[in-house]
Design a protein around this motif. Structure first.
Motif, PDB file in Angstrom:
ATOM      1  N   ALA A   1      42.800  37.414  36.379  1.00 23.17           N
ATOM      2  CA  ALA A   1      41.556  36.812  36.879  1.00 23.17           C
ATOM      3  C   ALA A   1      41.659  36.527  38.365  1.00 23.17           C
ATOM      4  O   ALA A   1      40.708  36.758  39.128  1.00 23.17           O
ATOM      5  CB  ALA A   1      41.272  35.519  36.108  1.00 23.17           C
ATOM      6  N   ALA A   2      42.829  36.070  38.824  1.00 24.27           N
ATOM      7  CA  ALA A   2      43.000  35.814  40.256  1.00 24.27           C
ATOM      8  C   ALA A   2      42.940  37.114  41.057  1.00 24.27           C
ATOM      9  O   ALA A   2      42.365  37.154  42.151  1.00 24.27           O
ATOM     10  CB  ALA A   2      44.341  35.112  40.485  1.00 24.27           C
ATOM     11  N   LEU A   3      43.497  38.235  40.516  1.00 24.15           N
ATOM     12  CA  LEU A   3      43.438  39.523  41.201  1.00 24.15           C
ATOM     13  C   LEU A   3      42.014  40.038  41.309  1.00 24.15           C
ATOM     14  O   LEU A   3      41.615  40.569  42.358  1.00 24.15           O
ATOM     15  CB  LEU A   3      44.323  40.522  40.436  1.00 24.15           C
ATOM     16  CG  LEU A   3      44.520  41.895  41.077  1.00 24.15           C
ATOM     17  CD1 LEU A   3      45.186  41.756  42.456  1.00 24.15           C
ATOM     18  CD2 LEU A   3      45.363  42.796  40.172  1.00 24.15           C
ATOM     19  N   ARG A   4      41.246  39.857  40.243  1.00 21.55           N
ATOM     20  CA  ARG A   4      39.838  40.294  40.287  1.00 21.55           C
ATOM     21  C   ARG A   4      39.061  39.502  41.320  1.00 21.55           C
ATOM     22  O   ARG A   4      38.202  40.053  42.024  1.00 21.55           O
ATOM     23  CB  ARG A   4      39.205  40.119  38.902  1.00 21.55           C
ATOM     24  CG  ARG A   4      39.622  41.201  37.901  1.00 21.55           C
ATOM     25  CD  ARG A   4      38.664  41.229  36.721  1.00 21.55           C
ATOM     26  NE  ARG A   4      38.645  39.963  36.017  1.00 21.55           N
ATOM     27  CZ  ARG A   4      39.459  39.653  35.012  1.00 21.55           C
ATOM     28  NH1 ARG A   4      40.393  40.531  34.633  1.00 21.55           N
ATOM     29  NH2 ARG A   4      39.367  38.488  34.417  1.00 21.55           N
ATOM     30  N   ARG A   5      39.313  38.225  41.443  1.00 22.97           N
ATOM     31  CA  ARG A   5      38.597  37.415  42.438  1.00 22.97           C
ATOM     32  C   ARG A   5      38.922  37.869  43.851  1.00 22.97           C
ATOM     33  O   ARG A   5      38.055  37.929  44.719  1.00 22.97           O
ATOM     34  CB  ARG A   5      38.970  35.935  42.267  1.00 22.97           C
ATOM     35  CG  ARG A   5      38.283  35.271  41.090  1.00 22.97           C
ATOM     36  CD  ARG A   5      38.370  33.757  41.196  1.00 22.97           C
ATOM     37  NE  ARG A   5      39.749  33.287  41.132  1.00 22.97           N
ATOM     38  CZ  ARG A   5      40.388  32.993  40.009  1.00 22.97           C
ATOM     39  NH1 ARG A   5      39.742  33.140  38.851  1.00 22.97           N
ATOM     40  NH2 ARG A   5      41.633  32.577  40.028  1.00 22.97           N
ATOM     41  N   LYS A   6      40.205  38.240  44.103  1.00 23.69           N
ATOM     42  CA  LYS A   6      40.570  38.720  45.440  1.00 23.69           C
ATOM     43  C   LYS A   6      39.856  40.018  45.776  1.00 23.69           C
ATOM     44  O   LYS A   6      39.367  40.224  46.886  1.00 23.69           O
ATOM     45  CB  LYS A   6      42.088  38.918  45.505  1.00 23.69           C
ATOM     46  CG  LYS A   6      42.863  37.616  45.545  1.00 23.69           C
ATOM     47  CD  LYS A   6      44.359  37.883  45.643  1.00 23.69           C
ATOM     48  CE  LYS A   6      45.143  36.595  45.680  1.00 23.69           C
ATOM     49  NZ  LYS A   6      46.601  36.826  45.767  1.00 23.69           N
TER      50      LYS A   6
ATOM     51  N   ARG B   1      33.094  42.220  49.260  1.00 25.90           N
ATOM     52  CA  ARG B   1      31.960  41.595  49.935  1.00 25.90           C
ATOM     53  C   ARG B   1      32.133  41.605  51.446  1.00 25.90           C
ATOM     54  O   ARG B   1      31.190  41.844  52.193  1.00 25.90           O
ATOM     55  CB  ARG B   1      31.821  40.153  49.451  1.00 25.90           C
ATOM     56  CG  ARG B   1      31.348  40.049  47.997  1.00 25.90           C
ATOM     57  CD  ARG B   1      31.403  38.629  47.517  1.00 25.90           C
ATOM     58  NE  ARG B   1      31.076  38.536  46.114  1.00 25.90           N
ATOM     59  CZ  ARG B   1      31.202  37.427  45.398  1.00 25.90           C
ATOM     60  NH1 ARG B   1      31.670  36.333  45.993  1.00 25.90           N
ATOM     61  NH2 ARG B   1      30.884  37.425  44.114  1.00 25.90           N
ATOM     62  N   ARG B   2      33.365  41.377  51.903  1.00 26.00           N
ATOM     63  CA  ARG B   2      33.602  41.406  53.347  1.00 26.00           C
ATOM     64  C   ARG B   2      33.385  42.802  53.912  1.00 26.00           C
ATOM     65  O   ARG B   2      32.831  42.974  55.000  1.00 26.00           O
ATOM     66  CB  ARG B   2      35.028  40.956  53.640  1.00 26.00           C
ATOM     67  CG  ARG B   2      35.235  39.465  53.409  1.00 26.00           C
ATOM     68  CD  ARG B   2      36.673  39.071  53.653  1.00 26.00           C
ATOM     69  NE  ARG B   2      36.886  37.644  53.438  1.00 26.00           N
ATOM     70  CZ  ARG B   2      38.072  37.061  53.497  1.00 26.00           C
ATOM     71  NH1 ARG B   2      39.169  37.807  53.754  1.00 26.00           N
ATOM     72  NH2 ARG B   2      38.176  35.770  53.295  1.00 26.00           N
ATOM     73  N   GLY B   3      33.832  43.876  53.178  1.00 24.13           N
ATOM     74  CA  GLY B   3      33.655  45.248  53.656  1.00 24.13           C
ATOM     75  C   GLY B   3      32.191  45.620  53.761  1.00 24.13           C
ATOM     76  O   GLY B   3      31.749  46.247  54.729  1.00 24.13           O
ATOM     77  N   LYS B   4      31.382  45.250  52.799  1.00 22.64           N
ATOM     78  CA  LYS B   4      29.946  45.529  52.854  1.00 22.64           C
ATOM     79  C   LYS B   4      29.296  44.832  54.028  1.00 22.64           C
ATOM     80  O   LYS B   4      28.441  45.380  54.717  1.00 22.64           O
ATOM     81  CB  LYS B   4      29.285  45.098  51.554  1.00 22.64           C
ATOM     82  CG  LYS B   4      29.684  45.959  50.365  1.00 22.64           C
ATOM     83  CD  LYS B   4      29.009  45.443  49.115  1.00 22.64           C
ATOM     84  CE  LYS B   4      29.428  46.278  47.894  1.00 22.64           C
ATOM     85  NZ  LYS B   4      28.800  45.759  46.666  1.00 22.64           N
ATOM     86  N   GLY B   5      29.714  43.655  54.324  1.00 25.92           N
ATOM     87  CA  GLY B   5      29.130  42.926  55.450  1.00 25.92           C
ATOM     88  C   GLY B   5      29.446  43.589  56.776  1.00 25.92           C
ATOM     89  O   GLY B   5      28.581  43.693  57.653  1.00 25.92           O
ATOM     90  N   ARG B   6      30.640  44.144  56.968  1.00 23.29           N
ATOM     91  CA  ARG B   6      31.003  44.813  58.216  1.00 23.29           C
ATOM     92  C   ARG B   6      30.204  46.093  58.397  1.00 23.29           C
ATOM     93  O   ARG B   6      29.765  46.441  59.498  1.00 23.29           O
ATOM     94  CB  ARG B   6      32.501  45.123  58.219  1.00 23.29           C
ATOM     95  CG  ARG B   6      33.354  43.887  58.381  1.00 23.29           C
ATOM     96  CD  ARG B   6      34.820  44.216  58.246  1.00 23.29           C
ATOM     97  NE  ARG B   6      35.651  43.015  58.357  1.00 23.29           N
ATOM     98  CZ  ARG B   6      36.951  43.018  58.170  1.00 23.29           C
ATOM     99  NH1 ARG B   6      37.578  44.164  57.833  1.00 23.29           N
ATOM    100  NH2 ARG B   6      37.630  41.897  58.280  1.00 23.29           N
TER     101      ARG B   6
END
Length: 337
Positions: free
Chosen positions: A299-304, A310-315
């Motif tokens: 679950a922690a890996l999926r959150r990362k 999301r950051r890549g789409k924003g750039r």
């Protein structure tokens, strides 16, 4: 030496008697009001202002107080008089003037339960002497308290009753009975205090409440069943009745006499557990713990990954916006030229 005649002596005696009578007899225009029960005299006569101004104030007031006191004493001597041990005593009547009190009248102490019962049955309290004769020590001793007569706590030997258990400790039984009596007396004392102060005393079963809850009703029902001689063993259950929670179970102890195989097995298991250096592994508990840790890691890996996406789409959006802005600027410059 001057010689006095008989007439002069008689005149002198008459003058002295007249002075004595004038000191006793006081004349007032209005009679004083007396309350002989309180030794109180009330003078309603008006004061002569001229005489009050002419004479010194202290002398005038002292004379007025003296006359009123004389009238009060004269009225006391008019009461029935008797002689008690060579003293003349006058019997005062009941007071008529109500005098104010500094503090309120103390309320009557409420009767205890035993006092009410004794009053109803006509039982009178008999005063007992503090000293009684002790047949054992052959001397007078106190009835209660330390070093009292017939003190059964000093006995080193107690005869076992016929119907009692021969193994039962009679000394411990006597101490327990005394503690119960002391606790019962203390409970009765607190109940009397609560009854005198009009405080509601909670019952042992259902506590006093206008709308008892389901849990309280279940607890009260359980206590009522357990109060029977069989401790609720032969009591029938109601329809859809559930066992009450948080009641507590009675501890069960192994028998002192008889078969000791169960106790032996229990002690051997305890020694085996203490001698074993390696702790006992619970496979089910270990597998469940490993599965929970793996689930938490995934679950922690999926959150990362989601955060990076999301950051890549924003750039990418920022780059497209910058290119569009540069194209608009280049077009506006070509038009101007």
């Amino acid at each position: 030496m001057a010689v006095h005649s008989v007439e002069d002596v008689l005149a002198k005696v008459e003058r002295e008697e007249a002075e004595k009578r004038s000191s006793i007899n006081v004349h007032k225009s209005l009679d004083l009001e007396f309350d002989l029960g309180n030794l109180l005299a009330t003078d309603k006569n008006s004061i002569d202002i001229r005489e009050f101004r002419k004479s010194p104030k202290d002398e005038f007031l002292c004379g007025l107080a003296r006359d009123n006191t004389q009238l009060l004493i004269n009225s006391i001597w008019q009461l029935p008089i008797e002689r008690v041990e060579e003293a003349v005593v006058g019997k005062l009547p009941d007071p008529t003037t109500r005098l104010p009190r500094e503090k309120p009248v103390p309320k009557a102490k409420p009767l205890t339960r035993w006092e009410q019962f004794a009053k109803l049955k006509g039982i009178k309290k008999k005063k007992k002497t503090n000293l009684v004769w002790d047949e054992v020590s052959k001397e007078w001793k106190r009835r209660w308290g330390y070093n009292r007569a017939k003190d059964n706590t000093k006995e080193w030997l107690i005869e076992v009753p016929d119907k009692a258990d021969p193994i039962e400790d009679q000394f411990a039984k006597r101490i327990k009975a005394k503690k119960e009596r002391v606790a019962k007396n203390e409970l009765n004392r607190l109940r009397n205090i609560a009854r005198s102060q009009k405080i509601k005393i909670p019952g042992t079963g259902l506590p006093p409440s206008s709308q008892p809850s389901k849990i309280e009703l279940g607890k009260a029902l359980h206590i009522a069943k357990m109060s029977t001689a069989s401790v609720g063993k032969f009591q029938d259950k109601l329809a859809k009745e559930k066992e009450p929670r948080n009641i507590g179970k009675k501890r069960k102890f192994l028998p002192v006499i008889g078969d000791f195989s169960a106790e032996k097995q229990k002690q051997l298991e305890l020694l085996k557990l203490m001698d074993n250096k390696k702790p006992k592994l619970d496979v089910t508990k270990a597998v469940n713990k490993q599965m929970r840790e793996e689930d938490a890691a995934s679950a922690a890996l999926r959150r990362k990954k989601d955060i990076k996406g999301r950051r890549g789409k924003g750039r990418g959006k920022d780059k497209r916006h910058k290119g569009a802005k540069q194209a608009v600027r280049h077009g506006s410059k070509s038009r101007k030229s």
